[in-house]
Design an enzyme around this catalytic site. Structure first.
Site, PDB file in Angstrom:
ATOM      1  N   GLU A 146       0.136   3.905 -10.004  1.00 52.92           N
ATOM      2  CA  GLU A 146       0.073   4.153 -11.440  1.00 52.92           C
ATOM      3  C   GLU A 146      -0.587   5.510 -11.689  1.00 52.92           C
ATOM      4  O   GLU A 146      -1.573   5.862 -11.038  1.00 52.92           O
ATOM      5  CB  GLU A 146      -0.730   3.055 -12.140  1.00 52.92           C
ATOM      6  N   ASP A 176       1.175  10.346  -9.360  1.00 57.18           N
ATOM      7  CA  ASP A 176       2.566  10.406  -9.786  1.00 57.18           C
ATOM      8  C   ASP A 176       3.457  10.080  -8.593  1.00 57.18           C
ATOM      9  O   ASP A 176       3.399  10.752  -7.555  1.00 57.18           O
ATOM     10  CB  ASP A 176       2.876  11.811 -10.320  1.00 57.18           C
ATOM     11  N   MET A 177       4.316   9.064  -8.737  1.00 56.07           N
ATOM     12  CA  MET A 177       5.157   8.626  -7.615  1.00 56.07           C
ATOM     13  C   MET A 177       6.075   9.715  -7.096  1.00 56.07           C
ATOM     14  O   MET A 177       6.539   9.664  -5.954  1.00 56.07           O
ATOM     15  CB  MET A 177       5.974   7.404  -8.035  1.00 56.07           C
ATOM     16  N   GLU A 204      13.181   6.814 -19.888  1.00 64.17           N
ATOM     17  CA  GLU A 204      11.799   6.810 -19.408  1.00 64.17           C
ATOM     18  C   GLU A 204      11.707   7.458 -18.025  1.00 64.17           C
ATOM     19  O   GLU A 204      10.824   7.143 -17.232  1.00 64.17           O
ATOM     20  CB  GLU A 204      11.257   5.377 -19.368  1.00 64.17           C
ATOM     21  N   GLU A 244       9.987  -0.853 -13.161  1.00 66.75           N
ATOM     22  CA  GLU A 244      10.566  -1.196 -14.452  1.00 66.75           C
ATOM     23  C   GLU A 244      10.382   0.021 -15.353  1.00 66.75           C
ATOM     24  O   GLU A 244       9.432   0.097 -16.135  1.00 66.75           O
ATOM     25  CB  GLU A 244       9.891  -2.431 -15.038  1.00 66.75           C
TER      26      GLU A 244
END
Length: 248
Positions: free
Chosen positions: A47, A74-75, A99, A90
Site C-alpha cells: 500500500e 508504489d507497486m 484507477e 482491486e
C-alpha cells in the site's frame, strides 16, 4: 481466492501479494480463504497511501499478526522480498481503467513467479448507446455547463438502448453491446521489460536516406496512445441511469 487455493497443485506454502491493500478488506478476505481451504499460505500487503497504511498497521497488530507482512510503497517501482504465487488486486474503478489498473498491474507483474496467477486475470469494458431523458434533465439542471460533460457512475433504470442485434442496415454493426477494450494479466508483450514499462527495440526496417544534418535513429520506442473519453448526455444519446455521482 478460495477457488485458486483449492485448485493449486502441490503442498508447498502458497504466497500471496495484495497489490493495493487499502485499509485491509482484501487482506481479511484472503486470510479467510486461506483458513477455509486449509492450505499453508503467507500474505504480503502493498500500500502506498500513508493514511491507509496506518490502518493496516493497526489491523496487523490486532487481527493478522505474523500471517501478513506490510510493505509501504508504489507497486510500480518497489520490490517484494520474494516472488509470489498469487497476485490479488482491486483497482478496476467504474470503467476498468480509470484507477490506473492496467498501468499499476503491468508494473506489479514482476512480483509473480513464472507460473503465478493474477486475480483478476482480465477485465473488459463494453459500450452501448443509450437514451435517457431523465438523466439528460438531471445533468442540465446544474448551473455549471460542465455537468453535462462529466462522466457519471449511474444505475441503469429509465433508459432506452438505441442499438440492436442484427447488424443494422449495412449488416456490419455487430451486437447490441460491444467490447471497447480488454486488459489481460500477466501480459505477454515483447515491448514490456521485467518492470512492466515500455522498452526500446531496434527497428526492423532500414533507415530512409537522410541528409548530413539529420540524425539517424537506430531505435524506435513503441507509443501507446490513451483513449480519451467524454460522456455527453443529450436528450437523444447519452449515458444511462439515475442517481448522478461524479466518477472520481
Amino acid at each position: 481466492m478460495y477457488q485458486a487455493l483449492r485448485d493449486w497443485a502441490g503442498e508447498d506454502k502458497i504466497t500471496f501479494c495484495i497489490a493495493g491493500a487499502g485499509r485491509g478488506p482484501l487482506v481479511a478476505r484472503c486470510l479467510r480463504a486461506i483458513e477455509r481451504s486449509g492450505r499453508a499460505a503467507f500474505v504480503y500487503a502493498v500500500e502506498k497511501n500513508p493514511n491507509a497504511y496506518v490502518t493496516l498497521q493497526d489491523r496487523q497488530r490486532r487481527e493478522w499478526g505474523e500471517r501478513v507482512q506490510l510493505l509501504f510503497g508504489d507497486m510500480r517501482f518497489m520490490d517484494v522480498p520474494q516472488r509470489v504465487d498469487i497476485l490479488v488486486s482491486e483497482l478496476l474503478g467504474s470503467f476498468g481503467d480509470n484507477e490506473l489498473s492496467p498501468e499499476c498491474l503491468d508494473g506489479a507483474m514482476r512480483f509473480l513467479k513464472p507460473k503465478g496467477i493474477s486475480i483478476p486475470s482480465s477485465y473488459t469494458a463494453h459500450l452501448a448507446p443509450l437514451s435517457s431523458s431523465r438523466l439528460f434533465n438531471e445533468a442540465r439542471a446544474a448551473k455549471d455547463l460542465k455537468s453535462v460533460e462529466t462522466p457519471y457512475v449511474v444505475m441503469f433504470q429509465a433508459v432506452n438502448v438505441l442499438s440492436g442485434d442484427g447488424g443494422g442496415v449495412s449488416g456490419k454493426c455487430g451486437p447490441q453491446v460491444q467490447e471497447c477494450w480488454e486488459f489481460v494479466h500477466p501480459r505477454v508483450d515483447p515491448v514490456l521489460d521485467d518492470r512492466g514499462t515500455l522498452r526500446k527495440r531496434r527497428s526492423q526496417h532500414p533507415p530512409a536516406p537522410q541528409g548530413p544534418n539529420i540524425k539517424r535513429h537506430a531505435e524506435l520506442v513503441p507509443l501507446v496512445l490513451p483513449v480519451q473519453r467524454t460522456a455527453v448526455p443529450t436528450q437523444q444519446l447519452g449515458a444511462a441511469g439515475v442517481d448522478l455521482a461524479p466518477d472520481e
